[in-house]
Enzyme design. Structure first.
Site, short mmCIF file in Angstrom:
data_model
loop_
_atom_site.label_atom_id
_atom_site.label_comp_id
_atom_site.label_asym_id
_atom_site.label_seq_id
_atom_site.Cartn_x
_atom_site.Cartn_y
_atom_site.Cartn_z
N ASP A 1 9.43 7.99 -10.41
CA ASP A 1 9.33 7.43 -9.05
C ASP A 1 9.99 6.05 -9.01
OD1 ASP A 1 8.59 7.58 -6.38
OD2 ASP A 1 6.53 6.90 -6.72
N ARG B 1 0.83 -1.20 0.00
CA ARG B 1 0.00 0.00 0.00
C ARG B 1 0.86 1.25 0.00
NH1 ARG B 1 -4.21 0.97 3.75
NH2 ARG B 1 -4.74 -1.25 3.82
N VAL C 1 -4.18 0.85 -2.32
CA VAL C 1 -3.95 -0.44 -1.69
C VAL C 1 -3.89 -1.45 -2.83
CG1 VAL C 1 -4.81 -2.17 -0.07
CG2 VAL C 1 -5.36 0.22 0.29
P1 ADP Z 1 1.61 3.31 -4.65
O1 ADP Z 1 1.30 4.25 -5.76
O2 ADP Z 1 0.65 3.40 -3.54
O3 ADP Z 1 3.05 3.33 -4.21
P2 ADP Z 1 2.23 0.82 -6.06
O4 ADP Z 1 1.71 0.64 -7.43
O5 ADP Z 1 3.67 1.14 -5.92
O6 ADP Z 1 1.32 1.87 -5.28
O7 ADP Z 1 1.91 -0.49 -5.22
C1 ADP Z 1 2.22 -0.54 -3.84
C2 ADP Z 1 2.93 -1.85 -3.53
O8 ADP Z 1 2.05 -2.94 -3.86
C3 ADP Z 1 4.18 -2.12 -4.37
O9 ADP Z 1 5.31 -1.48 -3.80
C4 ADP Z 1 4.25 -3.64 -4.32
O10 ADP Z 1 4.77 -4.09 -3.07
C5 ADP Z 1 2.77 -4.04 -4.38
N1 ADP Z 1 2.36 -4.26 -5.79
C6 ADP Z 1 2.00 -3.31 -6.67
N2 ADP Z 1 1.72 -3.83 -7.87
C7 ADP Z 1 1.90 -5.16 -7.75
C8 ADP Z 1 1.80 -6.26 -8.67
N3 ADP Z 1 1.44 -6.06 -9.93
N4 ADP Z 1 2.10 -7.50 -8.21
C9 ADP Z 1 2.48 -7.70 -6.92
N5 ADP Z 1 2.60 -6.70 -6.01
C10 ADP Z 1 2.32 -5.44 -6.41
MG MG Z 2 4.80 2.68 -5.18
#
Ligand code: ADP
Ligand code: MG
Length: 352
Positions: free
Chosen positions: A156, A41, A46
Protein backbone atom coordinates in the site's frame (compact mmCIF):
# COMPACT_ATOMS: atom_id res chain seq x y z
CA UNK A 1 -12.23 -4.99 -17.48
CA UNK A 2 -14.19 -7.63 -15.68
CA UNK A 3 -14.98 -7.07 -12.06
CA UNK A 4 -14.18 -9.73 -9.59
CA UNK A 5 -15.87 -10.42 -6.34
CA UNK A 6 -14.06 -12.22 -3.60
CA UNK A 7 -15.17 -13.67 -0.35
CA UNK A 8 -14.07 -11.10 2.19
CA UNK A 9 -12.06 -13.67 4.12
CA UNK A 10 -10.43 -15.47 1.23
CA UNK A 11 -7.42 -13.27 0.90
CA UNK A 12 -7.13 -11.48 4.15
CA UNK A 13 -6.61 -14.41 6.45
CA UNK A 14 -3.69 -15.63 4.34
CA UNK A 15 -0.28 -14.86 5.73
CA UNK A 16 -1.34 -12.87 8.79
CA UNK A 17 1.23 -12.69 11.55
CA UNK A 18 -0.22 -13.48 14.96
CA UNK A 19 2.68 -13.08 17.36
CA UNK A 20 3.54 -9.75 18.98
CA UNK A 21 6.00 -8.84 21.69
CA UNK A 22 4.86 -5.34 22.57
CA UNK A 23 2.71 -5.52 25.70
CA UNK A 24 -0.87 -4.38 25.08
CA UNK A 25 -2.07 -2.25 27.98
CA UNK A 26 -5.70 -2.45 28.98
CA UNK A 27 -5.47 1.03 30.50
CA UNK A 28 -7.06 3.68 28.29
CA UNK A 29 -4.56 5.70 26.30
CA UNK A 30 -5.69 8.84 28.13
CA UNK A 31 -4.29 7.52 31.41
CA UNK A 32 -0.76 8.06 30.15
CA UNK A 33 -1.17 10.45 27.22
CA UNK A 34 -2.87 13.75 26.56
CA UNK A 35 -4.63 13.26 23.22
CA UNK A 36 -4.72 16.40 21.07
CA UNK A 37 -5.49 16.97 17.38
CA UNK A 38 -6.26 14.55 14.57
CA UNK A 39 -3.41 13.83 12.18
CA UNK A 40 -5.22 11.72 9.62
CA UNK A 41 -7.78 9.03 9.07
CA UNK A 42 -8.61 6.11 6.84
CA UNK A 43 -11.49 3.70 6.58
CA UNK A 44 -10.91 1.88 9.83
CA UNK A 45 -8.42 4.06 11.65
CA UNK A 46 -8.01 7.52 13.10
CA UNK A 47 -4.56 8.86 13.93
CA UNK A 48 -4.25 11.47 16.67
CA UNK A 49 -1.38 13.45 18.06
CA UNK A 50 -0.73 12.71 21.70
CA UNK A 51 1.73 13.72 24.39
CA UNK A 52 3.11 11.41 27.03
CA UNK A 53 2.23 13.04 30.35
CA UNK A 54 5.39 12.02 32.19
CA UNK A 55 7.91 13.02 29.50
CA UNK A 56 6.13 15.60 27.33
CA UNK A 57 7.16 13.54 24.28
CA UNK A 58 4.85 13.69 21.28
CA UNK A 59 3.62 10.52 19.56
CA UNK A 60 1.02 9.55 16.97
CA UNK A 61 -1.74 7.26 18.26
CA UNK A 62 -3.38 5.09 15.61
CA UNK A 63 -6.82 3.98 16.76
CA UNK A 64 -7.66 0.80 14.83
CA UNK A 65 -11.23 -0.43 14.95
CA UNK A 66 -11.47 -4.08 15.85
CA UNK A 67 -14.92 -4.62 14.29
CA UNK A 68 -15.24 -3.85 10.61
CA UNK A 69 -18.26 -4.52 8.47
CA UNK A 70 -19.75 -6.55 11.31
CA UNK A 71 -16.72 -8.82 11.51
CA UNK A 72 -14.09 -9.25 14.23
CA UNK A 73 -10.84 -7.99 12.71
CA UNK A 74 -8.62 -8.04 15.78
CA UNK A 75 -6.32 -10.53 14.04
CA UNK A 76 -5.66 -8.01 11.28
CA UNK A 77 -4.88 -5.30 13.80
CA UNK A 78 -2.47 -7.60 15.63
CA UNK A 79 -0.89 -8.44 12.28
CA UNK A 80 -0.22 -4.73 11.60
CA UNK A 81 1.47 -4.54 14.98
CA UNK A 82 3.52 -7.65 14.30
CA UNK A 83 4.75 -6.28 10.97
CA UNK A 84 5.80 -3.02 12.65
CA UNK A 85 7.74 -5.07 15.17
CA UNK A 86 9.46 -7.03 12.39
CA UNK A 87 10.47 -3.71 10.82
CA UNK A 88 11.69 -2.22 14.09
CA UNK A 89 15.33 -1.92 13.02
CA UNK A 90 14.39 -0.28 9.72
CA UNK A 91 15.09 3.43 10.14
CA UNK A 92 12.78 4.28 7.25
CA UNK A 93 9.79 2.74 9.01
CA UNK A 94 7.87 4.49 11.76
CA UNK A 95 8.67 3.04 15.20
CA UNK A 96 6.11 1.32 17.40
CA UNK A 97 6.37 2.36 21.07
CA UNK A 98 3.42 0.71 22.72
CA UNK A 99 -0.17 -0.42 22.42
CA UNK A 100 -3.44 -0.03 24.31
CA UNK A 101 -6.68 -1.91 23.88
CA UNK A 102 -10.25 -0.92 24.59
CA UNK A 103 -13.51 -2.66 23.72
CA UNK A 104 -13.57 -0.98 20.31
CA UNK A 105 -9.99 -0.28 19.36
CA UNK A 106 -6.41 -1.29 19.52
CA UNK A 107 -4.36 1.90 19.76
CA UNK A 108 -0.80 1.81 18.41
CA UNK A 109 1.52 4.42 19.89
CA UNK A 110 3.83 5.38 17.03
CA UNK A 111 6.78 7.64 16.45
CA UNK A 112 5.42 11.05 15.42
CA UNK A 113 6.31 12.17 11.89
CA UNK A 114 5.91 15.93 12.16
CA UNK A 115 6.38 16.76 8.47
CA UNK A 116 3.14 15.21 7.22
CA UNK A 117 2.60 13.23 4.04
CA UNK A 118 4.70 13.52 0.89
CA UNK A 119 1.29 13.61 -0.80
CA UNK A 120 1.17 17.30 0.12
CA UNK A 121 4.28 17.81 -2.00
CA UNK A 122 2.61 16.04 -4.95
CA UNK A 123 -0.41 18.35 -5.01
CA UNK A 124 1.28 21.60 -4.03
CA UNK A 125 1.59 24.48 -6.47
CA UNK A 126 5.28 24.39 -5.59
CA UNK A 127 6.72 21.01 -6.35
CA UNK A 128 9.97 19.94 -4.69
CA UNK A 129 13.28 20.51 -6.45
CA UNK A 130 14.61 17.45 -8.25
CA UNK A 131 17.44 16.90 -5.75
CA UNK A 132 14.92 16.72 -2.90
CA UNK A 133 12.77 14.30 -4.85
CA UNK A 134 15.66 11.97 -5.54
CA UNK A 135 16.63 12.10 -1.86
CA UNK A 136 13.11 11.11 -0.80
CA UNK A 137 12.92 8.35 -3.41
CA UNK A 138 16.31 7.03 -2.31
CA UNK A 139 15.15 6.88 1.28
CA UNK A 140 11.90 5.20 0.27
CA UNK A 141 13.87 2.59 -1.67
CA UNK A 142 16.16 2.01 1.31
CA UNK A 143 13.10 1.34 3.46
CA UNK A 144 11.55 -0.91 0.83
CA UNK A 145 14.84 -2.77 0.30
CA UNK A 146 15.06 -3.42 4.03
CA UNK A 147 11.46 -4.68 4.14
CA UNK A 148 12.02 -6.94 1.16
CA UNK A 149 15.13 -8.41 2.76
CA UNK A 150 12.84 -9.54 5.59
CA UNK A 151 10.42 -10.97 3.02
CA UNK A 152 7.91 -8.26 3.86
CA UNK A 153 5.90 -6.52 1.17
CA UNK A 154 4.06 -3.30 2.00
CA UNK A 155 1.43 -3.44 -0.77
CA UNK A 156 0.00 0.00 0.00
CA UNK A 157 2.86 2.33 -0.84
CA UNK A 158 1.46 5.70 -1.88
CA UNK A 159 2.23 9.34 -1.12
CA UNK A 160 -0.22 9.32 1.81
CA UNK A 161 1.71 6.53 3.52
CA UNK A 162 5.16 8.10 3.18
CA UNK A 163 5.59 10.72 5.89
CA UNK A 164 8.34 13.19 6.69
CA UNK A 165 10.05 13.81 10.02
CA UNK A 166 9.86 17.57 9.41
CA UNK A 167 8.17 19.84 6.89
CA UNK A 168 10.54 22.66 5.96
CA UNK A 169 13.11 21.82 4.93
CA UNK A 170 11.70 18.38 4.18
CA UNK A 171 13.05 15.86 6.69
CA UNK A 172 13.62 12.15 6.31
CA UNK A 173 10.93 9.77 5.20
CA UNK A 174 9.05 7.35 7.43
CA UNK A 175 6.91 4.61 5.90
CA UNK A 176 3.59 4.04 7.71
CA UNK A 177 0.43 1.96 7.39
CA UNK A 178 1.28 -1.72 7.38
CA UNK A 179 -2.34 -2.87 7.38
CA UNK A 180 -1.99 -4.51 3.98
CA UNK A 181 1.61 -5.64 4.38
CA UNK A 182 2.31 -9.34 4.11
CA UNK A 183 5.18 -11.71 4.68
CA UNK A 184 5.99 -13.57 1.49
CA UNK A 185 6.40 -17.30 1.56
CA UNK A 186 4.28 -17.95 4.64
CA UNK A 187 1.03 -18.88 2.98
CA UNK A 188 2.07 -20.11 -0.43
CA UNK A 189 1.47 -17.80 -3.32
CA UNK A 190 0.03 -14.44 -2.44
CA UNK A 191 -2.75 -13.24 -4.70
CA UNK A 192 -4.90 -10.66 -3.06
CA UNK A 193 -6.99 -7.76 -4.04
CA UNK A 194 -5.34 -5.00 -2.14
CA UNK A 195 -4.42 -1.39 -2.31
CA UNK A 196 -5.77 1.75 -3.88
CA UNK A 197 -6.60 1.55 -7.61
CA UNK A 198 -4.43 4.51 -8.63
CA UNK A 199 -1.35 3.05 -7.01
CA UNK A 200 -1.66 -0.70 -7.45
CA UNK A 201 0.28 -2.72 -9.98
CA UNK A 202 -1.32 -4.55 -12.93
CA UNK A 203 -0.69 -7.97 -11.34
CA UNK A 204 -2.88 -6.96 -8.40
CA UNK A 205 -5.74 -5.99 -10.68
CA UNK A 206 -5.25 -9.19 -12.69
CA UNK A 207 -5.20 -11.41 -9.61
CA UNK A 208 -1.72 -12.62 -10.49
CA UNK A 209 0.97 -13.48 -7.93
CA UNK A 210 2.17 -10.64 -5.74
CA UNK A 211 5.90 -10.28 -5.19
CA UNK A 212 8.34 -7.65 -4.00
CA UNK A 213 8.12 -6.18 -7.52
CA UNK A 214 4.58 -5.07 -6.69
CA UNK A 215 5.98 -2.47 -4.27
CA UNK A 216 8.43 -1.24 -6.91
CA UNK A 217 5.57 -0.34 -9.23
CA UNK A 218 4.20 1.87 -6.46
CA UNK A 219 7.59 3.53 -6.02
CA UNK A 220 7.42 4.39 -9.74
CA UNK A 221 3.99 5.95 -9.23
CA UNK A 222 5.23 7.97 -6.24
CA UNK A 223 8.26 9.22 -8.19
CA UNK A 224 5.99 10.22 -11.08
CA UNK A 225 3.73 12.17 -8.75
CA UNK A 226 6.56 14.02 -6.99
CA UNK A 227 8.10 14.96 -10.34
CA UNK A 228 4.99 15.96 -12.29
CA UNK A 229 2.40 16.77 -9.62
CA UNK A 230 0.03 14.40 -11.38
CA UNK A 231 -1.19 10.92 -10.69
CA UNK A 232 -0.12 8.79 -13.67
CA UNK A 233 -3.07 6.40 -13.84
CA UNK A 234 -5.91 8.35 -12.26
CA UNK A 235 -8.91 8.32 -14.57
CA UNK A 236 -12.25 10.02 -14.23
CA UNK A 237 -13.62 6.90 -12.59
CA UNK A 238 -12.39 3.59 -11.21
CA UNK A 239 -12.90 1.73 -14.48
CA UNK A 240 -10.79 4.23 -16.40
CA UNK A 241 -8.12 4.04 -13.72
CA UNK A 242 -8.01 0.22 -13.96
CA UNK A 243 -7.76 0.44 -17.73
CA UNK A 244 -4.93 2.97 -17.51
CA UNK A 245 -3.05 0.71 -15.08
CA UNK A 246 -3.53 -2.49 -17.04
CA UNK A 247 -2.52 -0.81 -20.31
CA UNK A 248 0.31 1.06 -18.56
CA UNK A 249 -1.04 4.19 -20.13
CA UNK A 250 1.43 6.83 -18.92
CA UNK A 251 2.06 10.38 -20.16
CA UNK A 252 5.81 10.82 -20.62
CA UNK A 253 5.43 13.97 -22.65
CA UNK A 254 8.17 16.60 -22.53
CA UNK A 255 5.64 18.98 -21.06
CA UNK A 256 5.00 16.82 -18.03
CA UNK A 257 8.74 16.29 -17.45
CA UNK A 258 10.17 19.62 -18.55
CA UNK A 259 11.41 20.58 -15.09
CA UNK A 260 13.50 17.47 -14.51
CA UNK A 261 16.28 15.55 -16.18
CA UNK A 262 15.79 12.82 -18.74
CA UNK A 263 17.14 10.40 -16.17
CA UNK A 264 13.94 10.88 -14.19
CA UNK A 265 11.92 9.57 -17.11
CA UNK A 266 14.32 6.66 -17.55
CA UNK A 267 13.99 5.74 -13.86
CA UNK A 268 10.19 5.86 -13.87
CA UNK A 269 9.93 3.99 -17.18
CA UNK A 270 11.94 1.12 -15.71
CA UNK A 271 9.48 0.72 -12.83
CA UNK A 272 6.17 1.23 -14.59
CA UNK A 273 6.38 -1.93 -16.68
CA UNK A 274 3.62 -4.49 -16.79
CA UNK A 275 5.64 -7.66 -16.20
CA UNK A 276 6.76 -7.70 -12.54
CA UNK A 277 9.85 -9.76 -13.41
CA UNK A 278 11.05 -6.96 -15.70
CA UNK A 279 11.08 -4.38 -12.90
CA UNK A 280 14.36 -3.74 -11.09
CA UNK A 281 14.62 -4.66 -7.40
CA UNK A 282 14.87 -1.94 -4.76
CA UNK A 283 18.62 -2.53 -4.52
CA UNK A 284 19.01 -2.24 -8.30
CA UNK A 285 16.96 0.95 -8.32
CA UNK A 286 19.30 2.44 -5.76
CA UNK A 287 22.12 2.36 -8.26
CA UNK A 288 20.15 4.21 -10.95
CA UNK A 289 22.08 7.38 -11.91
CA UNK A 290 19.01 9.61 -11.44
CA UNK A 291 19.20 9.04 -7.71
CA UNK A 292 22.84 10.10 -7.41
CA UNK A 293 23.20 13.08 -9.68
CA UNK A 294 22.05 16.60 -9.29
CA UNK A 295 21.39 19.18 -12.01
CA UNK A 296 23.94 21.99 -11.74
CA UNK A 297 21.40 24.77 -12.02
CA UNK A 298 19.01 23.45 -9.43
CA UNK A 299 17.43 25.97 -7.12
CA UNK A 300 17.69 25.07 -3.42
CA UNK A 301 14.14 26.25 -2.83
CA UNK A 302 10.92 24.68 -4.09
CA UNK A 303 10.05 26.28 -7.39
CA UNK A 304 6.65 27.08 -8.82
CA UNK A 305 5.83 24.60 -11.57
CA UNK A 306 5.15 27.28 -14.13
CA UNK A 307 8.41 29.12 -13.59
CA UNK A 308 10.42 25.91 -13.76
CA UNK A 309 8.73 24.77 -16.91
CA UNK A 310 9.49 28.11 -18.46
CA UNK A 311 13.13 27.92 -17.47
CA UNK A 312 15.55 25.67 -19.31
CA UNK A 313 17.54 23.64 -16.86
CA UNK A 314 19.14 21.26 -19.29
CA UNK A 315 20.73 18.06 -18.15
CA UNK A 316 24.15 18.92 -16.85
CA UNK A 317 25.23 16.83 -13.96
CA UNK A 318 27.29 17.30 -10.85
CA UNK A 319 28.96 14.69 -8.67
CA UNK A 320 26.95 12.17 -6.66
CA UNK A 321 25.42 13.64 -3.54
CA UNK A 322 26.26 10.96 -1.06
CA UNK A 323 27.97 7.63 -0.84
CA UNK A 324 25.32 5.13 -1.77
CA UNK A 325 27.05 2.36 0.22
CA UNK A 326 25.94 4.07 3.41
CA UNK A 327 22.35 3.74 2.39
CA UNK A 328 22.33 0.10 1.43
CA UNK A 329 24.28 -0.82 4.54
CA UNK A 330 22.22 1.23 6.97
CA UNK A 331 20.73 -0.97 9.67
CA UNK A 332 18.10 -1.27 9.27
CA UNK A 333 -5.47 14.17 -11.58
CA UNK A 334 -4.30 17.29 -11.09
CA UNK A 335 -5.19 15.01 -12.74
CA UNK A 336 -6.32 14.69 -9.87
CA UNK A 337 -5.30 17.29 -7.48
CA UNK A 338 -7.81 16.26 -4.97
CA UNK A 339 -7.41 13.65 -2.37
CA UNK A 340 -8.31 10.50 -4.24
CA UNK A 341 -8.76 8.35 -1.27
CA UNK A 342 -11.08 5.71 -2.55
CA UNK A 343 -9.42 2.88 -0.77
CA UNK A 344 -10.17 -0.43 -2.29
CA UNK A 345 -8.51 -1.74 0.77
CA UNK A 346 -8.52 -5.44 0.99
CA UNK A 347 -10.60 -8.13 -0.47
CA UNK A 348 -13.55 -7.17 1.67
CA UNK A 349 -14.49 -4.37 -0.66
CA UNK A 350 -15.15 -6.83 -3.45
CA UNK A 351 -15.00 -3.98 -5.88
CA UNK A 352 -12.64 -5.40 -8.39
P1 ADP B 1 -4.95 4.09 7.39
O1 ADP B 1 -4.66 2.64 7.53
O2 ADP B 1 -6.29 4.45 7.92
O3 ADP B 1 -4.68 4.65 6.02
P2 ADP B 1 -2.47 5.35 8.27
O4 ADP B 1 -1.56 4.58 9.13
O5 ADP B 1 -2.08 5.50 6.84
O6 ADP B 1 -3.94 4.78 8.41
O7 ADP B 1 -2.67 6.79 8.89
C1 ADP B 1 -3.58 7.71 8.31
C2 ADP B 1 -2.91 9.06 8.18
O8 ADP B 1 -2.55 9.53 9.50
C3 ADP B 1 -1.59 9.07 7.41
O9 ADP B 1 -1.81 9.15 6.02
C4 ADP B 1 -0.91 10.30 7.99
O10 ADP B 1 -1.44 11.50 7.42
C5 ADP B 1 -1.33 10.25 9.46
N1 ADP B 1 -0.32 9.51 10.26
C6 ADP B 1 -0.22 8.18 10.38
N2 ADP B 1 0.81 7.82 11.15
C7 ADP B 1 1.40 8.98 11.53
C8 ADP B 1 2.57 9.27 12.31
N3 ADP B 1 3.29 8.31 12.85
N4 ADP B 1 2.91 10.58 12.48
C9 ADP B 1 2.17 11.57 11.91
N5 ADP B 1 1.06 11.34 11.16
C10 ADP B 1 0.68 10.07 10.96
MG1 MG C 1 -2.85 4.98 5.02
Amino acid sequence: MSRRRLDSRSGLSAGLLGETQTPISSEPLESAYEVTGELGRGKFAVVKRCMEKTTGKVFAAKFLRKRRRGRDCRAEVIHEMAVLEMARNNPRVVNLYGAHETDHDVVLVLEYAAGGEIFDHCVSEELLPEAQITRLIRQTLEGVHHLHQSNLVHLDLKPQNILLTSLAPPGDIKIVDFGLARRLGTAGELREILGTPEYVAPEVLNYEPITTATDLWSVGVIAYMLVTGESPFAGDDKQETYLNVSQVNVDYSREAFSRVSELAVDFIRKLLVKAPEDRPSAAECLSHPWLWYQPLCLSPEPVAIRSVRERSCGTKWAAPLEDKENFLDSPHAHAKRSRLDEETSAAGDGDF
